[in-house]
Scaffold this motif. Structure first.
Motif, short mmCIF file in Angstrom:
data_model
loop_
_atom_site.label_atom_id
_atom_site.label_comp_id
_atom_site.label_asym_id
_atom_site.label_seq_id
_atom_site.Cartn_x
_atom_site.Cartn_y
_atom_site.Cartn_z
N SER A 89 0.66 -1.00 -0.05
CA SER A 89 -0.04 -0.03 0.03
C SER A 89 0.93 1.36 0.10
N GLU A 90 2.13 1.17 0.16
CA GLU A 90 3.04 2.34 -0.01
C GLU A 90 3.07 3.17 -1.48
N ASP A 91 3.29 4.34 -1.52
CA ASP A 91 3.22 5.06 -2.78
C ASP A 91 3.84 4.35 -3.79
N ASP A 92 4.98 3.84 -3.64
CA ASP A 92 5.92 3.75 -4.79
C ASP A 92 5.77 1.97 -5.23
N HIS A 93 4.66 1.40 -4.27
CA HIS A 93 4.25 0.13 -4.67
C HIS A 93 2.89 -0.04 -5.15
N ILE A 94 2.08 0.74 -5.04
CA ILE A 94 0.60 0.80 -4.72
C ILE A 94 0.12 0.48 -6.18
N ILE A 95 0.67 0.84 -7.36
CA ILE A 95 0.50 0.64 -8.68
C ILE A 95 0.59 -0.83 -9.10
N TYR A 96 1.55 -1.53 -8.38
CA TYR A 96 1.75 -2.99 -8.56
C TYR A 96 0.74 -3.94 -7.75
N GLY A 97 0.18 -3.10 -6.71
CA GLY A 97 -0.61 -4.30 -6.00
C GLY A 97 -0.08 -5.33 -5.00
N SER A 98 -0.64 -6.35 -5.04
CA SER A 98 -0.15 -7.49 -4.50
C SER A 98 0.92 -8.21 -5.36
N LYS A 99 1.39 -7.95 -6.50
CA LYS A 99 2.37 -8.46 -7.39
C LYS A 99 3.78 -8.26 -7.22
N ASN A 100 4.69 -9.07 -7.16
CA ASN A 100 6.08 -8.87 -7.29
C ASN A 100 6.67 -8.78 -8.42
N ALA A 101 7.81 -8.43 -8.48
CA ALA A 101 8.48 -8.22 -9.86
C ALA A 101 8.61 -9.19 -10.99
N THR A 102 8.31 -10.50 -10.60
CA THR A 102 8.10 -11.64 -11.48
C THR A 102 6.75 -11.95 -12.11
N GLY A 103 5.76 -10.91 -11.58
CA GLY A 103 4.30 -10.96 -12.07
C GLY A 103 3.63 -11.85 -11.07
N THR A 104 3.91 -12.57 -9.96
CA THR A 104 3.26 -13.43 -9.18
C THR A 104 2.96 -12.82 -7.75
N ASN A 105 2.00 -13.44 -7.14
CA ASN A 105 1.71 -12.54 -5.75
C ASN A 105 2.93 -12.80 -4.82
N LEU A 106 2.90 -11.59 -3.98
CA LEU A 106 4.02 -11.30 -3.03
C LEU A 106 3.39 -12.42 -1.95
N ARG A 107 4.27 -12.90 -1.12
CA ARG A 107 3.97 -14.04 -0.22
C ARG A 107 4.13 -13.63 1.26
N TYR A 108 3.29 -14.05 2.21
CA TYR A 108 3.59 -13.89 3.50
C TYR A 108 2.88 -15.03 4.29
N SER A 109 3.49 -15.93 4.60
CA SER A 109 3.14 -17.05 5.46
C SER A 109 4.04 -17.42 6.55
N ASP A 110 3.35 -18.48 7.29
CA ASP A 110 4.33 -19.07 8.41
C ASP A 110 5.64 -19.70 7.84
N LYS A 111 5.61 -19.98 6.55
CA LYS A 111 6.42 -20.80 5.92
C LYS A 111 7.37 -20.01 5.09
N VAL A 112 6.94 -19.34 4.00
CA VAL A 112 7.46 -18.55 3.14
C VAL A 112 7.16 -17.25 3.06
N ARG A 113 8.13 -16.15 2.81
CA ARG A 113 7.80 -14.85 2.74
C ARG A 113 8.67 -14.16 1.46
N SER A 114 8.16 -13.12 0.91
CA SER A 114 8.81 -12.45 -0.13
C SER A 114 9.66 -11.47 0.37
N ALA A 115 10.54 -11.32 -0.65
CA ALA A 115 11.86 -10.11 -0.16
C ALA A 115 12.16 -9.43 -1.24
N ALA A 116 12.63 -8.34 -1.38
CA ALA A 116 13.17 -7.65 -2.33
C ALA A 116 14.50 -7.14 -2.27
#
Length: 216
Positions: A89-116
């Motif tokens: 929801s930050e200004d510089d990321h809001i245009i990408y929504g919940s997508k990461n740079a590979t075009g898939t969904n950003l992940r946040y779970s007890d097992k796997v999480r996304s990073a940049a």
């Protein structure tokens, strides 16, 4: 429009948008709204261990980036790393929504999480652990502010979690290196952006005369 129909319309429009940034958003029922209940930010639970004294000593002898953090040779798995946090929801990321740079969904779970990260430091697909935490982190995103540094930005599903993390120097262990080849393929289509050109140039220089994917 009656209040009942307004609430129904709000649920149809607003809730999917809020949910796109993560599952931690609390949605109030109509009874909660009538009773005046407010949303209390949740606290992210995590334990981060202190970096080892040996690694800190080794880090002090290495060249430094602009944040005065050690620069490691590619292939070194144990590292002291500056970490920050971001959310969709930050200004510089809001245009990408919940997508990461590979075009898939950003992940946040007890097992796997996304990073940049800068993909010339940590190629896309790099998997690492943070000392003291149980989750695996996967580099599937990048950011212009990260280019040229070893900083890793950890994805958080809401602003509260992002602010709670802040900025921390942590010990990481690289479990598996990602692919410079795949990183380059993605970045070649984005050379209109200076940070993408810089990452691509650094990746191509490292790929010259070496394997595209680091050995595990």
């Amino acid at each position: 429009m009656c209040s009942k129909h307004f609430l129904q319309l709000f649920a149809v429009i607003a809730i999917p948008f809020l949910a796109s940034c993560g599952s931690s958003v609390e949605v109030l029922s109509k009874n909660d709204i009538k009773s005046g209940k407010s949303i209390t930010p949740k606290v992210e639970k995590h334990t981060v261990a202190t970096p080892s004294a040996t690694l800190l000593t080794q880090a002090s002898t290495k060249p430094k980036d602009k944040h005065s953090m050690p620069i490691y040779k590619f292939g070194e798995r144990q590292r002291i790393v500056r970490t920050t946090a971001y959310t969709c929801s930050e200004d510089d990321h809001i245009i990408y929504g919940s997508k990461n740079a590979t075009g898939t969904n950003l992940r946040y779970s007890d097992k796997v999480r996304s990073a940049a990260a800068d993909w010339s430091f940590y190629p896309v697909g790099t998997v690492f652990r943070i000392k003291g935490m149980n989750q695996l982190f996967v580099v599937d995103d990048y950011g212009s502010a990260l280019t040229g540094t070893g900083t890793i930005d950890l994805y958080k599903p809401c602003t509260e979690y992002m602010n709670q993390w802040g900025r921390r120097n942590v010990e990481i262990s690289v479990v598996q290196w990602g692919s410079f080849k795949r990183s380059a393929e993605i970045l070649k289509g984005r050379t209109g952006y200076s940070h993408c050109r810089q990452m691509l140039s650094n990746i191509e220089r490292q790929m010259a005369g070496s394997e595209n994917v680091a050995k595990n």
